[in-house]
Design a protein around this motif. Structure first.
Motif, short mmCIF file in Angstrom:
data_model
loop_
_atom_site.label_atom_id
_atom_site.label_comp_id
_atom_site.label_asym_id
_atom_site.label_seq_id
_atom_site.Cartn_x
_atom_site.Cartn_y
_atom_site.Cartn_z
N ARG A 40 0.83 -1.21 0.00
CA ARG A 40 0.00 0.00 0.00
C ARG A 40 0.87 1.26 0.00
N LEU A 41 1.94 1.25 0.75
CA LEU A 41 2.84 2.40 0.81
C LEU A 41 3.44 2.69 -0.56
N ILE A 42 3.90 1.66 -1.23
CA ILE A 42 4.48 1.85 -2.56
C ILE A 42 3.42 2.34 -3.53
N ARG A 43 2.21 1.81 -3.41
CA ARG A 43 1.12 2.27 -4.28
C ARG A 43 0.81 3.73 -4.02
N ASP A 44 0.81 4.14 -2.76
CA ASP A 44 0.60 5.55 -2.43
C ASP A 44 1.64 6.44 -3.10
N LEU A 45 2.89 6.00 -3.04
CA LEU A 45 3.97 6.80 -3.64
C LEU A 45 3.75 6.96 -5.14
N ARG A 46 3.37 5.90 -5.82
CA ARG A 46 3.17 5.98 -7.28
C ARG A 46 1.97 6.85 -7.62
N THR A 47 0.90 6.74 -6.83
CA THR A 47 -0.29 7.56 -7.08
C THR A 47 0.02 9.04 -6.86
N LEU A 48 0.70 9.35 -5.76
CA LEU A 48 1.05 10.73 -5.47
C LEU A 48 2.03 11.27 -6.50
N ALA A 49 2.94 10.42 -6.97
CA ALA A 49 3.89 10.85 -8.00
C ALA A 49 3.16 11.18 -9.30
N GLU A 50 2.23 10.33 -9.70
CA GLU A 50 1.47 10.57 -10.93
C GLU A 50 0.66 11.87 -10.82
N ASP A 51 0.03 12.08 -9.67
CA ASP A 51 -0.75 13.30 -9.47
C ASP A 51 0.15 14.54 -9.51
N ALA A 52 1.30 14.44 -8.87
CA ALA A 52 2.20 15.59 -8.81
C ALA A 52 2.73 15.94 -10.20
N GLY A 68 7.25 14.92 -7.65
CA GLY A 68 6.75 13.74 -8.33
C GLY A 68 7.86 12.84 -8.83
N ARG A 69 8.92 13.44 -9.37
CA ARG A 69 10.07 12.65 -9.83
C ARG A 69 10.70 11.87 -8.67
N LEU A 70 10.86 12.54 -7.54
CA LEU A 70 11.48 11.89 -6.38
C LEU A 70 10.62 10.73 -5.88
N LEU A 71 9.31 10.91 -5.87
CA LEU A 71 8.44 9.85 -5.40
C LEU A 71 8.45 8.66 -6.35
N GLU A 72 8.52 8.94 -7.64
CA GLU A 72 8.66 7.86 -8.63
C GLU A 72 9.91 7.04 -8.36
N ARG A 73 11.02 7.74 -8.16
CA ARG A 73 12.28 7.05 -7.94
C ARG A 73 12.29 6.29 -6.62
N ALA A 74 11.69 6.85 -5.59
CA ALA A 74 11.61 6.15 -4.31
C ALA A 74 10.84 4.84 -4.45
N ALA A 75 9.75 4.88 -5.21
CA ALA A 75 8.97 3.66 -5.44
C ALA A 75 9.80 2.63 -6.20
N GLU A 76 10.58 3.09 -7.16
CA GLU A 76 11.45 2.17 -7.91
C GLU A 76 12.47 1.51 -6.98
N ILE A 77 13.03 2.29 -6.07
CA ILE A 77 14.00 1.74 -5.11
C ILE A 77 13.33 0.67 -4.25
N LEU A 78 12.14 0.95 -3.76
CA LEU A 78 11.44 -0.01 -2.90
C LEU A 78 11.05 -1.26 -3.66
N ASP A 79 10.76 -1.11 -4.95
CA ASP A 79 10.46 -2.29 -5.76
C ASP A 79 11.66 -3.24 -5.85
N GLY A 80 12.85 -2.70 -5.61
CA GLY A 80 14.05 -3.52 -5.67
C GLY A 80 14.38 -4.23 -4.37
#
Length: 242
Positions: free
Chosen positions: A101-113, A165-177
């Motif tokens: 859920r946390l990672i999903r939040d980051l991606r949603t907020l990144a897309e919105d931003a 938004g860029r930072l949140l996208e990248r943070a989600a990518e890091i967590l996916d790893g």
């Protein structure tokens, strides 16, 4: 162009000016507060990840046998993470759903931003061009700075929002790893503890995004008095021309 057409164009311009001063001021009231509310959520997520990283940086792998698969993994859990975002690692489970859920939040907020930042930047490009029509109008001579500061504030907010938004996208990518299963995390406790390092990096990016979101709200808030000043002058000019 005859006098009637010129007068009509002037009336349209003043109507547009008043429309912008009224509705965009109200719109910016929302954006002077909403990003700060979002920043609180982001800070909470960052603190959750930091708490887990702190725990995994020093914890020793648990060797005890468990009776129930729903027992908490004592070596992986951090009380702050449980309390902040409900992240609880269980012995018989895989990645906690709260992490998903946390990672999903980051991606949603990144897309919105990113979407908001792009729209606002384009709007300010148009507003800058439109504001040129005010330059020859004597009645606005002393408030041109106010109008252009409003545009500049919005443009700055657009850039800050996009960067967040860029930072949140990248943070989600890091967590996916990161493999958040207990078995993988325990193996990492015996190794280089890179999972903790990745969480620290993601948390830093999320915290930075929170700061940028708050700064964007501050830029919008700076325009409140400027909108009132500019709108008041526009209304004075319309009244004088009647």
């Amino acid at each position: 162009m005859n006098a009637s057409e010129t007068s009509h164009q002037a009336d349209q311009l003043m109507h547009a000016i008043l429309n912008l001063a009224r509705f965009h001021r109200d719109h910016e009231k929302f954006y002077s507060s909403a990003p700060r509310e979002q920043a609180v959520l982001l800070q909470r997520h960052a603190r959750t990840l930091q708490a887990l990283a702190d725990r995994w940086s020093t914890a020793e792998r648990s060797e005890r046998s468990v009776l129930s698969p729903f027992e908490a993994a004592e070596d992986l859990n951090a009380p702050d993470a449980v309390q902040l975002d409900g992240v609880l690692f269980l012995e018989g489970e895989g990645r906690p759903p709260e992490i998903t859920r946390l990672i999903r939040d980051l991606r949603t907020l990144a897309e919105d931003a990113l979407s908001s930042g792009e729209w606002l930047a384009a709007a300010m490009e148009a507003s800058w061009a439109t504001a040129a029509a005010l330059l020859p109008m004597d009645g606005f001579a002393d408030v041109l700075g106010e109008r252009h500061r409003i545009i500049a504030n919005d443009w700055r907010a657009a850039g800050l929002t996009t960067l967040a938004g860029r930072l949140l996208e990248r943070a989600a990518e890091i967590l996916d790893g990161v493999d958040f299963t207990p078995a993988a995390l325990r193996a990492d406790l015996d190794g280089r503890r890179t999972s903790a390092m990745r969480l620290y990096s993601a948390a830093e990016m999320i915290g930075h995004a929170a700061d940028l979101s708050s700064d964007a709200a501050g830029a919008e808030h700076d325009s409140e008095r400027r909108w009132r000043t500019f709108r008041s002058r526009a209304e004075e000019i319309v009244q004088a021309d009647r």
